[in-house]
Design an enzyme around this catalytic site. Sequence first.
Site, PDB file in Angstrom:
ATOM      1  N   ASP A  12      56.789  31.484  54.588  1.00  0.00           N
ATOM      2  CA  ASP A  12      56.413  31.172  53.212  1.00  0.00           C
ATOM      3  C   ASP A  12      57.570  30.481  52.494  1.00  0.00           C
ATOM      4  O   ASP A  12      58.731  30.661  52.851  1.00  0.00           O
ATOM      5  CB  ASP A  12      56.019  32.468  52.478  1.00  0.00           C
ATOM      6  CG  ASP A  12      55.153  32.203  51.254  1.00  0.00           C
ATOM      7  OD1 ASP A  12      54.668  31.062  51.081  1.00  0.00           O
ATOM      8  OD2 ASP A  12      54.963  33.134  50.453  1.00  0.00           O
ATOM      9  N   ASN A  14      57.711  26.973  51.730  1.00  0.00           N
ATOM     10  CA  ASN A  14      57.916  25.531  51.978  1.00  0.00           C
ATOM     11  C   ASN A  14      57.825  24.736  50.681  1.00  0.00           C
ATOM     12  O   ASN A  14      58.627  23.840  50.424  1.00  0.00           O
ATOM     13  CB  ASN A  14      56.857  24.983  52.943  1.00  0.00           C
ATOM     14  CG  ASN A  14      57.025  25.500  54.360  1.00  0.00           C
ATOM     15  OD1 ASN A  14      58.005  26.182  54.657  1.00  0.00           O
ATOM     16  ND2 ASN A  14      56.077  25.180  55.229  1.00  0.00           N
ATOM     17  N   TRP A  17      60.787  25.421  48.371  1.00  0.00           N
ATOM     18  CA  TRP A  17      61.992  24.756  48.926  1.00  0.00           C
ATOM     19  C   TRP A  17      61.994  23.290  48.495  1.00  0.00           C
ATOM     20  O   TRP A  17      63.010  22.773  48.037  1.00  0.00           O
ATOM     21  CB  TRP A  17      61.969  24.870  50.451  1.00  0.00           C
ATOM     22  CG  TRP A  17      63.127  24.206  51.157  1.00  0.00           C
ATOM     23  CD1 TRP A  17      64.323  24.781  51.477  1.00  0.00           C
ATOM     24  CD2 TRP A  17      63.179  22.852  51.624  1.00  0.00           C
ATOM     25  NE1 TRP A  17      65.124  23.868  52.113  1.00  0.00           N
ATOM     26  CE2 TRP A  17      64.452  22.671  52.222  1.00  0.00           C
ATOM     27  CE3 TRP A  17      62.298  21.763  51.609  1.00  0.00           C
ATOM     28  CZ2 TRP A  17      64.859  21.467  52.790  1.00  0.00           C
ATOM     29  CZ3 TRP A  17      62.698  20.565  52.168  1.00  0.00           C
ATOM     30  CH2 TRP A  17      63.962  20.419  52.749  1.00  0.00           C
ATOM     31  N   ARG A  25      55.755  18.580  48.003  1.00  0.00           N
ATOM     32  CA  ARG A  25      55.502  19.784  48.813  1.00  0.00           C
ATOM     33  C   ARG A  25      55.451  19.474  50.303  1.00  0.00           C
ATOM     34  O   ARG A  25      55.922  20.254  51.132  1.00  0.00           O
ATOM     35  CB  ARG A  25      54.175  20.433  48.395  1.00  0.00           C
ATOM     36  CG  ARG A  25      54.176  21.059  47.020  1.00  0.00           C
ATOM     37  CD  ARG A  25      52.833  21.727  46.731  1.00  0.00           C
ATOM     38  NE  ARG A  25      52.518  22.791  47.678  1.00  0.00           N
ATOM     39  CZ  ARG A  25      52.927  24.047  47.567  1.00  0.00           C
ATOM     40  NH1 ARG A  25      53.661  24.418  46.540  1.00  0.00           N
ATOM     41  NH2 ARG A  25      52.602  24.946  48.477  1.00  0.00           N
ATOM     42  N   HIS A  29      56.869  21.173  54.101  1.00  0.00           N
ATOM     43  CA  HIS A  29      56.153  21.498  55.336  1.00  0.00           C
ATOM     44  C   HIS A  29      56.791  20.782  56.529  1.00  0.00           C
ATOM     45  O   HIS A  29      56.853  21.335  57.627  1.00  0.00           O
ATOM     46  CB  HIS A  29      54.680  21.122  55.215  1.00  0.00           C
ATOM     47  CG  HIS A  29      53.958  21.889  54.130  1.00  0.00           C
ATOM     48  ND1 HIS A  29      54.086  23.257  54.004  1.00  0.00           N
ATOM     49  CD2 HIS A  29      53.132  21.491  53.129  1.00  0.00           C
ATOM     50  CE1 HIS A  29      53.348  23.664  52.963  1.00  0.00           C
ATOM     51  NE2 HIS A  29      52.764  22.610  52.413  1.00  0.00           N
ATOM     52  N   SER A  57      46.238  29.555  56.807  1.00  0.00           N
ATOM     53  CA  SER A  57      45.281  30.651  56.621  1.00  0.00           C
ATOM     54  C   SER A  57      43.894  30.123  56.278  1.00  0.00           C
ATOM     55  O   SER A  57      43.732  28.960  55.885  1.00  0.00           O
ATOM     56  CB  SER A  57      45.774  31.579  55.499  1.00  0.00           C
ATOM     57  OG  SER A  57      45.577  30.971  54.230  1.00  0.00           O
ATOM     58  N   TRP A  61      42.630  26.320  52.937  1.00  0.00           N
ATOM     59  CA  TRP A  61      41.737  25.157  52.739  1.00  0.00           C
ATOM     60  C   TRP A  61      41.547  24.863  51.259  1.00  0.00           C
ATOM     61  O   TRP A  61      41.131  23.778  50.882  1.00  0.00           O
ATOM     62  CB  TRP A  61      40.366  25.405  53.384  1.00  0.00           C
ATOM     63  CG  TRP A  61      40.391  25.568  54.870  1.00  0.00           C
ATOM     64  CD1 TRP A  61      40.218  26.736  55.559  1.00  0.00           C
ATOM     65  CD2 TRP A  61      40.595  24.543  55.853  1.00  0.00           C
ATOM     66  NE1 TRP A  61      40.309  26.504  56.910  1.00  0.00           N
ATOM     67  CE2 TRP A  61      40.530  25.166  57.118  1.00  0.00           C
ATOM     68  CE3 TRP A  61      40.824  23.153  55.798  1.00  0.00           C
ATOM     69  CZ2 TRP A  61      40.688  24.461  58.320  1.00  0.00           C
ATOM     70  CZ3 TRP A  61      40.975  22.460  56.988  1.00  0.00           C
ATOM     71  CH2 TRP A  61      40.907  23.107  58.230  1.00  0.00           C
ATOM     72  N   ARG A  63      43.765  24.553  49.090  1.00  0.00           N
ATOM     73  CA  ARG A  63      44.839  23.704  48.541  1.00  0.00           C
ATOM     74  C   ARG A  63      44.324  22.274  48.390  1.00  0.00           C
ATOM     75  O   ARG A  63      43.241  21.947  48.863  1.00  0.00           O
ATOM     76  CB  ARG A  63      46.050  23.745  49.474  1.00  0.00           C
ATOM     77  CG  ARG A  63      46.650  25.149  49.516  1.00  0.00           C
ATOM     78  CD  ARG A  63      47.964  25.159  50.241  1.00  0.00           C
ATOM     79  NE  ARG A  63      48.526  26.503  50.220  1.00  0.00           N
ATOM     80  CZ  ARG A  63      49.773  26.787  50.525  1.00  0.00           C
ATOM     81  NH1 ARG A  63      50.602  25.830  50.886  1.00  0.00           N
ATOM     82  NH2 ARG A  63      50.201  28.022  50.476  1.00  0.00           N
ATOM     83  N   LEU A 123      58.587  32.817  76.913  1.00  0.00           N
ATOM     84  CA  LEU A 123      58.186  33.293  75.590  1.00  0.00           C
ATOM     85  C   LEU A 123      56.684  33.096  75.373  1.00  0.00           C
ATOM     86  O   LEU A 123      56.123  32.060  75.722  1.00  0.00           O
ATOM     87  CB  LEU A 123      58.955  32.512  74.508  1.00  0.00           C
ATOM     88  CG  LEU A 123      58.671  32.936  73.066  1.00  0.00           C
ATOM     89  CD1 LEU A 123      59.403  34.228  72.720  1.00  0.00           C
ATOM     90  CD2 LEU A 123      59.082  31.840  72.088  1.00  0.00           C
ATOM     91  N   ARG A 180      58.468  38.316  56.420  1.00  0.00           N
ATOM     92  CA  ARG A 180      57.906  37.347  55.482  1.00  0.00           C
ATOM     93  C   ARG A 180      59.063  36.753  54.691  1.00  0.00           C
ATOM     94  O   ARG A 180      59.902  37.487  54.174  1.00  0.00           O
ATOM     95  CB  ARG A 180      56.880  37.958  54.526  1.00  0.00           C
ATOM     96  CG  ARG A 180      56.296  36.877  53.586  1.00  0.00           C
ATOM     97  CD  ARG A 180      55.052  37.306  52.839  1.00  0.00           C
ATOM     98  NE  ARG A 180      54.516  36.171  52.068  1.00  0.00           N
ATOM     99  CZ  ARG A 180      53.237  35.993  51.768  1.00  0.00           C
ATOM    100  NH1 ARG A 180      52.345  36.869  52.163  1.00  0.00           N
ATOM    101  NH2 ARG A 180      52.851  34.944  51.072  1.00  0.00           N
TER     102      ARG A 180
HETATM  103  C1  IPE Z   1      50.332  32.825  53.679  1.00  0.00           C
HETATM  104  O1  IPE Z   1      51.064  32.130  52.748  1.00  0.00           O
HETATM  105  C2  IPE Z   1      49.723  31.881  54.673  1.00  0.00           C
HETATM  106  C3  IPE Z   1      50.677  31.227  55.577  1.00  0.00           C
HETATM  107  C4  IPE Z   1      51.947  31.474  55.647  1.00  0.00           C
HETATM  108  C5  IPE Z   1      50.099  30.243  56.441  1.00  0.00           C
HETATM  109  P1  IPE Z   1      50.438  31.658  51.357  1.00  0.00           P
HETATM  110  O2  IPE Z   1      51.547  31.067  50.590  1.00  0.00           O
HETATM  111  O3  IPE Z   1      49.254  30.813  51.587  1.00  0.00           O
HETATM  112  O4  IPE Z   1      49.957  33.044  50.740  1.00  0.00           O
HETATM  113  P2  IPE Z   1      49.708  33.458  49.239  1.00  0.00           P
HETATM  114  O5  IPE Z   1      48.674  32.522  48.701  1.00  0.00           O
HETATM  115  O6  IPE Z   1      51.014  33.294  48.528  1.00  0.00           O
HETATM  116  O7  IPE Z   1      49.275  34.879  49.293  1.00  0.00           O
HETATM  117  C1  IPE Z   2      54.174  28.250  53.541  1.00  0.00           C
HETATM  118  O1  IPE Z   2      54.725  27.640  52.421  1.00  0.00           O
HETATM  119  C2  IPE Z   2      53.399  27.284  54.400  1.00  0.00           C
HETATM  120  C3  IPE Z   2      51.933  27.415  54.321  1.00  0.00           C
HETATM  121  C4  IPE Z   2      51.278  28.351  53.696  1.00  0.00           C
HETATM  122  C5  IPE Z   2      51.168  26.412  55.020  1.00  0.00           C
HETATM  123  P1  IPE Z   2      53.911  27.472  51.068  1.00  0.00           P
HETATM  124  O2  IPE Z   2      53.242  26.140  51.092  1.00  0.00           O
HETATM  125  O3  IPE Z   2      53.020  28.607  50.831  1.00  0.00           O
HETATM  126  O4  IPE Z   2      55.100  27.437  50.017  1.00  0.00           O
HETATM  127  P2  IPE Z   2      55.120  28.087  48.564  1.00  0.00           P
HETATM  128  O5  IPE Z   2      54.680  29.502  48.689  1.00  0.00           O
HETATM  129  O6  IPE Z   2      54.190  27.292  47.720  1.00  0.00           O
HETATM  130  O7  IPE Z   2      56.541  27.965  48.142  1.00  0.00           O
HETATM  131 MG    MG Z   3      53.187  30.364  49.820  1.00  0.00          MG
END
Ligand code: IPE
Ligand code: IPE
Ligand code: MG
Length: 233
Positions: A12, A14, A17, A25, A29, A57, A61, A63, A123, A180
Amino acid sequence: MNIPNHVAVIMDGNGRWAKAKGLPRKMGHVQGGKTVEEMLYAADELGIKYFTVYAFSTENWKRSEDEVSALMNLLRSYLTSGFKKAANNNVRIRIIGDKTGLAPDIQEIIADLEASSAANTGLQFQIAINYGSRDEILRMMRRAANDVKNGVIGPEDIDEAYISAHLDTADIPDPDLLIRTSGEQRLSNFLLWQLAYTEFYFSDKHWPDFDKEELAKAIEAFNKRDRRFGNAK
Ligand code: IPE
Ligand code: IPE
Ligand code: MG
């Protein structure tokens, strides 16, 4: 040092960051993808046998179309280059999640990668794509209902072993350690059944900044835990 057999990661941060650096964004990634590849080798070097990452997750979708397509393109690229390279280096790759919800070309790439690495003994690397634990449990329950309806099993045959064997993680031991990143302390629909007795570790680092040192720190913390499985030792 006791090395956990199976480490699972909710990658979590990305987006945060990238935001902190004034970047789109997507760039978070891209950098996060590089971290996955590095951590794959770091996990192997540390002696971890199973490494599972949450990449996309069932909720992701929702997003923006732009972000979803950037993530899918990044997956395409890793599944055909970086992870393919790992598969050629004895890493066994499996995808957990509902593959039928992915684009046909991605499904094909996955089938190829899974088949070509199935006999690898290094692995064991699991990537959760279009994964949601509730969806996984729901799919397992429908299958169980069908098995009962078709007389393959009776209701009494549905036990913990049956359930474990019919989840996407069949044949994969439950995680010993869940990490996490980025400060959030929730499961976000990840491995609800499998994490029943897993130790949790939360890192404040955004995933693109996560590194081998941070992974080692998580393992060190894991070593200080008094692991129990319901029994008062
Ligand atoms: C969880 O992260 C899903 C993945 C890491 C792929 P999210 O950033 O999508 O989760 P929420 O929305 O903060 O709970
Ligand atoms: C995790 O980073 C990657 C995915 C869920 C695909 P996020 O995209 O959730 O990054 P934040 O939580 O918005 O910082
Ligand atoms: Mg996130």
